[in-house]
Design an enzyme around this catalytic site. Structure first.
Site, PDB file in Angstrom:
ATOM      1  CD  GLU A 148      -2.709   1.459   0.253  1.00  0.00           C
ATOM      2  OE1 GLU A 148      -3.709   0.430  -0.128  1.00  0.00           O
ATOM      3  OE2 GLU A 148      -2.563   2.385  -0.315  1.00  0.00           O
ATOM      4  CB  CYS A 265       5.564   4.710   6.898  1.00  0.00           C
ATOM      5  SG  CYS A 265       3.938   4.217   6.926  1.00  0.00           S
TER       6      CYS A 265
HETATM    7  N1  NAD Z   1      -0.127   4.361   7.908  1.00  0.00           N
HETATM    8  C1  NAD Z   1       0.210   4.645   6.593  1.00  0.00           C
HETATM    9  O1  NAD Z   1       0.346   5.748   5.984  1.00  0.00           O
HETATM   10  C2  NAD Z   1       0.584   3.310   5.743  1.00  0.00           C
HETATM   11  C3  NAD Z   1       0.732   3.608   4.546  1.00  0.00           C
HETATM   12  C4  NAD Z   1       1.394   2.288   3.895  1.00  0.00           C
HETATM   13  C5  NAD Z   1       1.437   1.177   4.560  1.00  0.00           C
HETATM   14  N2  NAD Z   1       1.378   1.307   5.723  1.00  0.00           N
HETATM   15  C6  NAD Z   1       1.808  -0.086   6.525  1.00  0.00           C
HETATM   16  O2  NAD Z   1       0.716  -0.505   7.009  1.00  0.00           O
HETATM   17  C7  NAD Z   1       0.512  -1.256   8.206  1.00  0.00           C
HETATM   18  C8  NAD Z   1      -0.467  -0.790   9.252  1.00  0.00           C
HETATM   19  O3  NAD Z   1      -0.050   0.583   9.413  1.00  0.00           O
HETATM   20  P1  NAD Z   1      -1.067   1.508  10.089  1.00  0.00           P
HETATM   21  O4  NAD Z   1      -0.342   2.820  10.086  1.00  0.00           O
HETATM   22  O5  NAD Z   1      -2.281   1.332   9.632  1.00  0.00           O
HETATM   23  O6  NAD Z   1      -0.997   0.948  11.569  1.00  0.00           O
HETATM   24  P2  NAD Z   1      -1.906   1.211  13.024  1.00  0.00           P
HETATM   25  O7  NAD Z   1      -1.175   1.056  14.044  1.00  0.00           O
HETATM   26  O8  NAD Z   1      -2.582   2.347  12.837  1.00  0.00           O
HETATM   27  O9  NAD Z   1      -3.016   0.028  12.637  1.00  0.00           O
HETATM   28  C9  NAD Z   1      -2.819  -1.371  12.915  1.00  0.00           C
HETATM   29  C10 NAD Z   1      -4.134  -1.968  13.372  1.00  0.00           C
HETATM   30  O10 NAD Z   1      -3.799  -3.540  13.512  1.00  0.00           O
HETATM   31  C11 NAD Z   1      -4.688  -3.827  14.643  1.00  0.00           C
HETATM   32  N3  NAD Z   1      -4.271  -5.307  14.932  1.00  0.00           N
HETATM   33  C12 NAD Z   1      -3.177  -5.656  15.575  1.00  0.00           C
HETATM   34  N4  NAD Z   1      -3.058  -6.886  15.687  1.00  0.00           N
HETATM   35  C13 NAD Z   1      -4.411  -7.515  15.185  1.00  0.00           C
HETATM   36  C14 NAD Z   1      -4.859  -8.477  14.866  1.00  0.00           C
HETATM   37  N5  NAD Z   1      -4.110  -9.675  15.467  1.00  0.00           N
HETATM   38  N6  NAD Z   1      -6.025  -8.875  14.521  1.00  0.00           N
HETATM   39  C15 NAD Z   1      -6.631  -7.832  14.218  1.00  0.00           C
HETATM   40  N7  NAD Z   1      -6.099  -6.448  14.186  1.00  0.00           N
HETATM   41  C16 NAD Z   1      -5.119  -6.193  14.697  1.00  0.00           C
HETATM   42  C17 NAD Z   1      -4.365  -2.672  15.553  1.00  0.00           C
HETATM   43  O11 NAD Z   1      -5.402  -2.667  16.818  1.00  0.00           O
HETATM   44  C18 NAD Z   1      -4.371  -1.593  14.700  1.00  0.00           C
HETATM   45  O12 NAD Z   1      -5.773  -1.115  15.055  1.00  0.00           O
HETATM   46  C19 NAD Z   1       2.099  -1.260   8.383  1.00  0.00           C
HETATM   47  O13 NAD Z   1       2.754  -2.331   8.244  1.00  0.00           O
HETATM   48  C20 NAD Z   1       2.162   0.017   7.713  1.00  0.00           C
HETATM   49  O14 NAD Z   1       3.881  -0.038   7.383  1.00  0.00           O
HETATM   50  C21 NAD Z   1       0.951   2.190   6.278  1.00  0.00           C
END
Ligand code: NAD
Length: 438
Positions: A148, A265
């Site tokens: 993503e 990130c």
């Molecule tokens: N935030 C961004 O802009 C972005 C962009 C591209 C990629 N990413 C990638 O996406 C991933 C998520 O990032 P994010 O910023 O959304 O993180 P975040 O911490 O905001 O969200 C992660 C979510 O996963 C949930 N979670 C954890 N363990 C779980 C499980 N076993 N079952 C169900 N839910 C569970 C958490 O409660 C949390 O709500 C990461 O790998 C990040 O590097 C993030």
């Protein structure tokens, strides 16, 4: 199509809402009960422009629902996994425990022909390992990887009209066909608009994401390194960036010298990339990323040094207004935020830090309750000896130096994003400090 999204944070909640907007029936699953309760009410648990509107519409239409029960994922053709991959405590590698736990919990609820699609940013090689986990469960589901690229603050737009899609498919042709066909169905309306689609293997798909972030981080640290040289020579990094940016091969975007990058990130992704390359015996290939990280962190200290200098070397007991706490505007995310870091460092030096932000005070307070948070700009700058602008929200970016001057104790400003016109601020009686600027 029925779709599940496992993990409803900054990425997953937006992805779930965007998939509903594209016409699918979506269930978002998260272990965080408060987050799920908020999403179920149609309320975004974090600040992201455009997300509340999508949530309200699609929760009301029942095309989008949220749950803490993994069993609710059963029956979906695609299960997007969007859980966090933070930096491990005490190390640089990505913590894969959330991805492993989510996929392990999901697998018993999958069936033949369904596709588990990783969206989290993971170390290269993870998908091949996780495919083994999926196969061992014996449900007949297959794994694919679909990194993503959304940007917080523009996440809704980026999800509905991404600049490219990348599908990482399994090596076995039959499994690859099942995975590609499901992904093409899920993204049908997006692909239909002609958005570029790269179909590739697991390793390339994983690397596309970290390579893109490594490139962006390098570009930012490159211009910040030039800012350091400009500071030593009297050159002006903003003019330098304009001049080199006219070269189409270089381009002006991401050449804004300042306090550097942060967020959930870029910092952790370049560290995880370095750690993974070292595991692969190719540490030297990306050793420069350690320097990229070091340049980035030095800029935070430079901002602090400017403040201390403007206070005559004695910050203790002085009033410092910090404008901005989020790692960038249009977000309330304070993970590895340069702005919050600067505020904390100044507080550590004994300054009376009054910090403000339009959206990020609650998240900042949860991490650093010791800071004095002010709800309004006026409150934050009252009697300030120095004003530091660290997150370029429009309301800070377009401040009138004359009007602001009437509120502060002394007209000292550190422009940590090089957003202001120094001549205009100096004409209004301010002592101006930018980064790498005359
Ligand atoms: N935030 C961004 O802009 C972005 C962009 C591209 C990629 N990413 C990638 O996406 C991933 C998520 O990032 P994010 O910023 O959304 O993180 P975040 O911490 O905001 O969200 C992660 C979510 O996963 C949930 N979670 C954890 N363990 C779980 C499980 N076993 N079952 C169900 N839910 C569970 C958490 O409660 C949390 O709500 C990461 O790998 C990040 O590097 C993030």
């Amino acid at each position: 199509m029925r779709i599940s999204v496992i993990g409803c944070g900054y990425l997953g909640a937006v992805h779930a809402a965007a998939m509903a907007e594209l016409g699918h029936e979506v269930v978002g699953i998260d272990v965080d009960e408060r987050k799920v309760a908020s999403l179920t009410r149609g309320e975004a648990p974090f600040f992201e422009p455009g997300l509340p509107e999508l949530l309200t519409t699609h929760v009301a239409s029942r095309r989008l629902r949220f749950s803490t029960d993994m069993a609710d994922a059963a029956g979906s053709g695609i299960h997007f996994v969007a859980v966090g991959t933070p930096q491990t405590k005490g190390g640089n590698a990505a913590d894969m425990t959330y991805v492993d736990a989510a996929i392990t919990a999901l697998l018993p609820h999958t069936s033949a022909g369904e596709v588990v699609v990783g969206k989290s940013t993971v170390p290269v090689g993870s998908a091949a390992r996780l495919a083994g986990l999926v196969e061992a469960a014996g449900t007949g589901a297959v794994l694919a990887w679909n990194p993503e690229f959304l940007r917080e603050g523009w996440a809704v737009k980026d999800s509905l009209t991404p600049d490219r899609l990348v599908f990482g498919l399994p090596p076995e042709p039959e499994r690859a066909e099942v995975a590609e066909s499901a992904l093409r169905d899920a993204y049908g309306p997006v692909i239909g608009t002609g958005i570029p689609l790269v179909v590739t293997d697991f390793a390339t798909a994983e690397l596309v994401k970290v390579a893109a972030n490594a490139f962006l981080a390098t570009k930012i640290s490159f211009i910040n390194a030039m800012a350091e040289i400009a500071e030593a020579t009297g050159a002006d990094v903003t003019q330098l960036a304009d001049a080199i940016g006219h070269d189409a091969r270089i381009g002006r975007r991401f050449l804004g010298a300042g306090v550097g990058f942060g967020g959930g990130c870029l910092p952790k992704d370049i560290r995880a990339f370095t750690a993974r390359a070292e595991e692969l015996g190719r540490g030297e290939s990306v050793a420069f990323l350690k320097e990229v990280d070091a340049i980035n962190l030095r800029r935070r200290q430079k901002v602090v040094d400017h403040v201390v200098d403007l206070l005559g070397g004695e910050p203790n007991g002085k009033n410092v207004a910090v404008l901005g706490l989020a790692f960038k505007p249009h977000s309330d995310d304070v993970r590895d935020s340069p702005a919050l870091d600067v505020a904390v460092r100044l507080k550590g030096l004994g300054a009376n830090v009054r910090a403000t932000d339009p959206e990020a005070i609650a998240n900042s307070r949860a991490l650093h309750p010791q800071l004095d948070y002010r709800a309004t700009l006026t409150d934050a700058v009252a009697d300030a000896d120095v004003v530091v602008m660290v997150t370029e929200w429009d309301e800070y970016r377009y401040l009138d130096p004359m009007e602001l001057g009437a509120l502060v104790a002394a007209r000292n400003v550190v422009d940590a994003r090089n957003s202001y016109d120094p001549a205009r601020w100096r004409a209004a009686g301010w002592t101006y400090r930018g980064l790498g600027r005359r």
